[in-house]
Design a protein around this motif. Structure first.
Motif, PDB file in Angstrom:
ATOM      1  N   LEU A   8       0.912  -1.145   0.251  1.00 17.37           N
ATOM      2  CA  LEU A   8      -0.069   0.011  -0.018  1.00 17.37           C
ATOM      3  C   LEU A   8       0.813   1.119   0.171  1.00 17.37           C
ATOM      4  O   LEU A   8       2.001   1.398   0.925  1.00 17.37           O
ATOM      5  N   GLN A 201      -5.734   0.431   6.126  1.00 12.87           N
ATOM      6  CA  GLN A 201      -4.897  -0.979   6.318  1.00 12.87           C
ATOM      7  C   GLN A 201      -5.846  -2.114   6.948  1.00 12.87           C
ATOM      8  O   GLN A 201      -5.816  -3.055   6.488  1.00 12.87           O
ATOM      9  N   THR A 211       3.306  -0.506   4.220  1.00 11.14           N
ATOM     10  CA  THR A 211       2.743   0.595   3.862  1.00 11.14           C
ATOM     11  C   THR A 211       4.062   1.882   3.582  1.00 11.14           C
ATOM     12  O   THR A 211       4.973   1.627   4.452  1.00 11.14           O
ATOM     13  N   ALA A 227       3.380   4.369   8.613  1.00 16.74           N
ATOM     14  CA  ALA A 227       4.114   3.713   7.356  1.00 16.74           C
ATOM     15  C   ALA A 227       5.394   3.449   7.857  1.00 16.74           C
ATOM     16  O   ALA A 227       6.192   4.113   8.498  1.00 16.74           O
TER      17      ALA A 227
END
Length: 273
Positions: A8, A201, A211, A227
């Motif tokens: 992601l 998420q 991430t 992240a």
């Protein structure tokens, strides 16, 4: 740098993915297709309204996730997957207090559209760069039939030096974020890009280690908390540079695209069965 676990990617828009002319590069759209082929999700996270983001990302808008209004709402494939509105009472208190300061423009950001009271040309130019759907009203306090996601001050004289010290006390009850040189955003205390990213998420069964995030201004800092790999563009606010794990080139030098190109080159996913 190991990109192998990244599933992601989330990027701020203004000052980060967009250049100084508020444009997305053709290179990004080519890279996005490669990310999609590799099964990597991409989300844009912005203080902009959802409808403005949709217009900016028009060629791929049906394939993106939009974290809009500083994380007050998350839209995916046209469906609302997260929302954190503001209480009307405190919205009205902020409006009244900012009016006492004087010389500032206010934008009330609803789920349906944005609301403004003034069409001064000097205000409308920056306003129209960030808002697609809006209505001019006589009094923001009389807007009723909508859910409020964000309230924004536009201070053309410089938000950080002039307006922020006058409204910082609201941070006890709200998110109060400098989101640009002339912008200050107010959101519900639980509404920020970090919580919106966490909701995304959870929706996809992903975690911090999966991430990557990019940002340039203070309303991006919560993204970095969720992240594993975080980048500040070279033109970022100094506090954002200090918090990010890494730096990349400026928005005008396609800093985001350069990292994404490196990721695509490095990552090799297992072929689909």
């Amino acid at each position: 740098m190991d990109f192998s676990k990244i599933k992601l990617i989330v990027s701020d828009m203004d000052g980060t993915l967009l250049n100084s002319d508020h444009e997305v590069s053709d290179e990004f759209f080519r890279i996005f297709e490669k990310l999609k082929q590799k099964g990597i999700l991409f989300a844009v996270a912005s203080g902009r309204q959802y409808y403005s983001l949709m217009e900016r990302m028009k060629p791929i808008r049906d394939e993106l996730t939009f974290i809009a209004e500083n994380g007050a709402i998350v839209m995916e494939k046209g469906e609302q997957v997260f929302i954190q509105p503001m209480e009307k009472d405190i919205v009205h208190r902020v409006i009244k207090e900012v009016r006492e300061i004087g010389g500032k423009y206010l934008v009330l950001c609803g789920r349906k559209q944005a609301y403004i009271e003034n069409r001064d040309p000097e205000f409308m130019k920056p306003f129209l760069e960030h808002y697609e759907k809006y209505k001019v009203v006589d009094d923001l306090l009389e807007v009723e039939d909508d859910v409020f996601l964000k309230l924004t001050i536009c201070d053309l004289s410089g938000a950080e030096e002039n307006s922020l010290p006058r409204v910082q006390h609201f941070a006890k009850e709200l998110q109060v974020k400098l989101s640009g040189e002339i912008w200050i955003d107010f959101n519900d205390k639980k509404a920020h890009k970090g919580n919106a990213l966490k909701a995304l998420q959870d929706l996809h069964g992903l975690a911090k280690e999966n991430t990557m995030a990019f940002g340039d201004y203070l309303n991006d800092m919560e993204l970095f908390e969720h992240a594993e790999i975080s980048f500040a563009v070279e033109n970022a606010h100094k506090d954002v540079k200090e918090m990010a794990k890494y730096r990349t080139s400026s928005n005008n030098n396609r800093g985001v695209e350069s990292i994404l190109a490196d990721l695509i080159e490095q990552v090799s996913l297992t072929p689909e069965k």
